[in-house]
Design a protein around this motif. Sequence first.
Motif, mmCIF file in Angstrom:
data_model
loop_
_atom_site.group_PDB
_atom_site.id
_atom_site.type_symbol
_atom_site.label_atom_id
_atom_site.label_comp_id
_atom_site.label_asym_id
_atom_site.label_seq_id
_atom_site.Cartn_x
_atom_site.Cartn_y
_atom_site.Cartn_z
ATOM 1 N N ALA A 28 83.048 96.446 112.151
ATOM 2 C CA ALA A 28 82.823 97.562 113.085
ATOM 3 C C ALA A 28 83.859 97.518 114.218
ATOM 4 O O ALA A 28 84.364 98.555 114.651
ATOM 5 N N ILE B 137 79.943 103.461 111.043
ATOM 6 C CA ILE B 137 80.276 102.519 112.124
ATOM 7 C C ILE B 137 81.663 102.796 112.705
ATOM 8 O O ILE B 137 82.203 101.975 113.439
ATOM 9 N N ASP C 159 86.756 96.095 113.915
ATOM 10 C CA ASP C 159 88.059 96.281 113.269
ATOM 11 C C ASP C 159 88.393 97.766 113.117
ATOM 12 O O ASP C 159 89.460 98.209 113.533
ATOM 13 N N VAL C 160 87.446 98.519 112.562
ATOM 14 C CA VAL C 160 87.769 99.930 112.296
ATOM 15 C C VAL C 160 87.908 100.729 113.591
ATOM 16 O O VAL C 160 88.555 101.770 113.616
ATOM 17 N N CYS C 161 87.290 100.235 114.666
ATOM 18 C CA CYS C 161 87.384 100.969 115.943
ATOM 19 C C CYS C 161 88.450 100.393 116.873
ATOM 20 O O CYS C 161 88.689 100.954 117.957
ATOM 21 N N GLN D 262 91.732 105.369 107.490
ATOM 22 C CA GLN D 262 91.501 103.922 107.333
ATOM 23 C C GLN D 262 90.921 103.616 105.952
ATOM 24 O O GLN D 262 91.326 102.662 105.299
ATOM 25 N N ARG E 219 92.512 90.906 109.336
ATOM 26 C CA ARG E 219 91.504 91.882 109.736
ATOM 27 C C ARG E 219 90.376 91.934 108.698
ATOM 28 O O ARG E 219 90.612 91.740 107.508
#
Lengths: 803, 249
Positions: B130, A304, B132-134, A310, A4
């Motif tokens: 962007a 974003i 990834d975090v969502c 996280q 990731r």
Amino acid sequence: MKLRTRWRKIIKDIWGNKTRSLLVILSIAVGVAAIGMINNTMTMLRRDLFGAHSRGNPASVSLYISPFDTDLAGAVEAMREVETVQAHRTLSARLIRADGAPAENITLDIVPGFDKVAINRFSIERGAEIPGIRKILLERCSADGLGIDIGDTIIIETEGKQRYSLTVSGIVHDLYLIPYNILGDATGYVSMDTLRWMGEQAYYSRLDVIVAENEGDREHALAVAAQARDRVIETSGYQVYRIAIPGINSDPGEHWGQSQINGFVLVLQVMSVLAIFLSGGLVVNSISAILSQQIRQIGILRSIGAVRSQLVGMYVANVLVLSVAGLAMGLPLGMLGAWWLTNFAAGYLNFDVTAITPDPTVTILQVAVGLVMPIVVAFFPIVSGTRISVYDAIYQQGLAGDRQEGGIDGLLAKIRNLHPPVMLSLRNTFRKKARLAFTLITLTLAGAMFMSVFSTRASLTGQINQIARYVAFDASLSVTPGLTRASVERTAMRIPGVTVAEGWVSSGGILMRADGSEGDEIQVYGIPYNSVTIDPLLIDGRWLQADDTNGVVINDDFLEHAPETAVGSSITVKIADQNRTYEIVGIVSKHLSGSRVYMTYDTFSKATGRSNQADMVRVRLDADKIGSSAEQKRLAAEIEDRFQDAGMSQSSSQTQDEIFGSFTGPFDIILMVLVIMAGLLAVVGGLSLAGTMGMNVMERTREIGVLRAVGANNQAVRQVVVIEGVVVGLISWLLAVAVSGPAGVALAGAVVYAVFKAPVNFQYSFEGLAIWLVVIVLIGVFSSLAPARSAARLTVREVLDYE
Amino acid sequence: MFFCEVSRIIVTSDETTGSGPAPLLDLRCIVKVYQTPAGDLFALKDIDLQVYPGEFVAVVGKSGAGKSTLINVITGIDRPTSGEIIIGGTPIHSLKEDQLARWRGKNLGVVFQFFQLLPNLNLIENITIAMDVCNTYPVREHEKRALALLDQVGIAEHGYKVPAKISGGQQQRVAIARALANDPPVIVADEPTGNLDERTAGEIFDLFENLVEQGRTLLVVTHDREIAARATRQVEIADGKLQGIGVRG
């Protein structure tokens, strides 16, 4: 599997901040390595030193008896309270070197059967297992130290000046002796037949005993020895001169240096905990710096769509990666350190290391410290660092909060007429108070430890010098019993240069308890009341006077065994089978060589019936000062020759230097290790300050740009940062000075107790204080240089980018 | 306090007066007050604004007029002191920080004046983070989608470079691509051309026009009236109040 992006970011962040990342990795590694080195060493010491020692059946107690045979040993062994016994004969002699090197003291050990030693079992390392006639086995430390091997012939000179050639037929490893490299005395093993051949009488003089029950109980072991003396030995017509637990203040069955080693390891463990604490601090500092540097990135990530959990996860992962790297570095480093320290100890203490293996429990502890500690300590800064709003993160970075509040800020605001960069530095110092406090704690700890090490050294030196007051001679020599004091002193005075010669008498005694039972052994000395070869440090009462017929002076060591004793109180001492009561007129400082009672010649003569005799002679070249090492050595050789030629002594002389040389060695090693640890703490403290200054510069980018925009040149910008670093260093120095007193008492106390089993006479080291002042200023300058350089490199254009 | 109803009448566009489609972005009585040592500073005064799906709205005004504050409260980067902001039916003024962040990541693309790219990540990663975090697309599709977006903004060939290695205009294209990463219906840009030369600014607005043609809704703050003229509607803000409306030249 595709990684990731957020994890790739973590890796890139770590790689992008190589210096800071390395700093965190190193600080974690230092803590992990310190734990591994010290605790794994302790595990290996327990296994290979204390374990091997225990497997060889260590003696509980030793009795020094008038000449006896194996029948007496059998009789003592038959006692229900005794498990086993071992008879020994020890003979002091001189080992004459063929190469013309100075003669060495050697103790010859004789046991009834070399193949059936029951107590303190030594092992044959090489060569013959039993020494034949005119053969000798040498202890391996002595053989190594003297450069002697199997097949070599050595010359042994007995007290009667007779010389005998013996062939070395084997090398022995004896774990129960204080090794040659520490004590300076060699040890050899010969048979009773060889002893007879050397013209000595065949008898035994020491009986080692293992008690049947409560093997580790000191009181019990001494009680069993007293029972053996009273019920078996003395009723059989033998005399017990001394009963002693083997070792240096050891408990029965312990290795001779076990308590000292444990004490030393304890001190190291405390320092390793401190190192862990400081490395934890450095982790917090570095993580705070990373977060501070990435505030805008945090804002971007939140803009974003990143949620706080996280972000926390990302930075925890960041710490985890660094922790794993630190652990990966610290584990082998710790093992390497343990390998070095164990091998060093093995060489020094004369034991064999069977294997260098990590202790699983220690490894678990290291993993806990290496992985869990950094995350735990970094969690709060991470949580608070990611709490920032997107707006503040993106639009408010680069200008540190600058609310002037009362207290220090108000005080600083009142200061006038200082050079503006200096004023700015001073005010900057106190802007981030929490961060300042954290840096100060780290530096203060490092400073206090550094100064404490110096105070420990000063205290040890002081302690040694204090002991030196009681051996204030250039040389001393035991003389043949029965000689008159006048003849001994006259003979000594005939040696050219000797200005002081004193004959002293001494005798063993037993301190009698109030209930009439026998207490501890003590040493009684009859000396001139105006002796020059003793410089007593009185802690209470007065020194001996010419008319003291019943008054005695005791040493502070005496009080350990009889704490109720004080000036004016009475003690009853059994000397020459007679109980005599004396009044304490004075107490002198510690000798660290056991309980002593000083009395005048006349008092001693009355107690022992030995009128006007001397057991030893103590001489000086100059009444006002102790001679140099060379002078002492020369005088010792002359007095030895003179008295031996006159048939007045068969002993070896001793200089003050020799007495101290043997026990300053271990101190030097301890101090060296402590100085290394203090140096490491100083490095960690410096790194911490560097991290803080880096953060400060980062947060004040805009201000620095403004400074440059109004004309500040590189030097002025650098000066602001460096002065701030030095000011922080100086504040930490002041705090460290305050802490160094109690910290020094604790450290010096622990070290002195570890070595001497005695409380410390603490001496504060102003030298350490001055050295740390220089070091901290240098740390302040050097740790600020890199951030100062970064600050000076910032351009007004870069500052505008922050808008 | 100001009178919201009066302000609403002044700023409402022709299209809002009828019974047309519901607004995608609905600002009601927005007030933003900053507390300063000099007293309260009203940055936004009873703002009412409705933006409909597919609109390209330019907010213009002088420096200090409140443009950026308006954009910041719309994106949730800053909170209004009072009033309601409903975007796509979600009352974002009532969302908590994390809810807001997650909502923003999926529903609103933000383009900043200074691009705000992550310096250590390459251009592709600046876009995939962007996603990834969502958690909007499978991880294996992230790179492919990022390259497609970079292609859309015309800089696919620079995908593996870090932001510092490309020009300001290119960085702003990456910021636009990142804003599109999770396919949000609304794009909000704060002075997106403020740091670019005239030609590059024109190219960025070409991109915006393309996005509008694809059906996205755009709200752009700019001080450049010439550029703003390319929007389908202009809204002027002065002294924290919306002054009027405009239409494309």
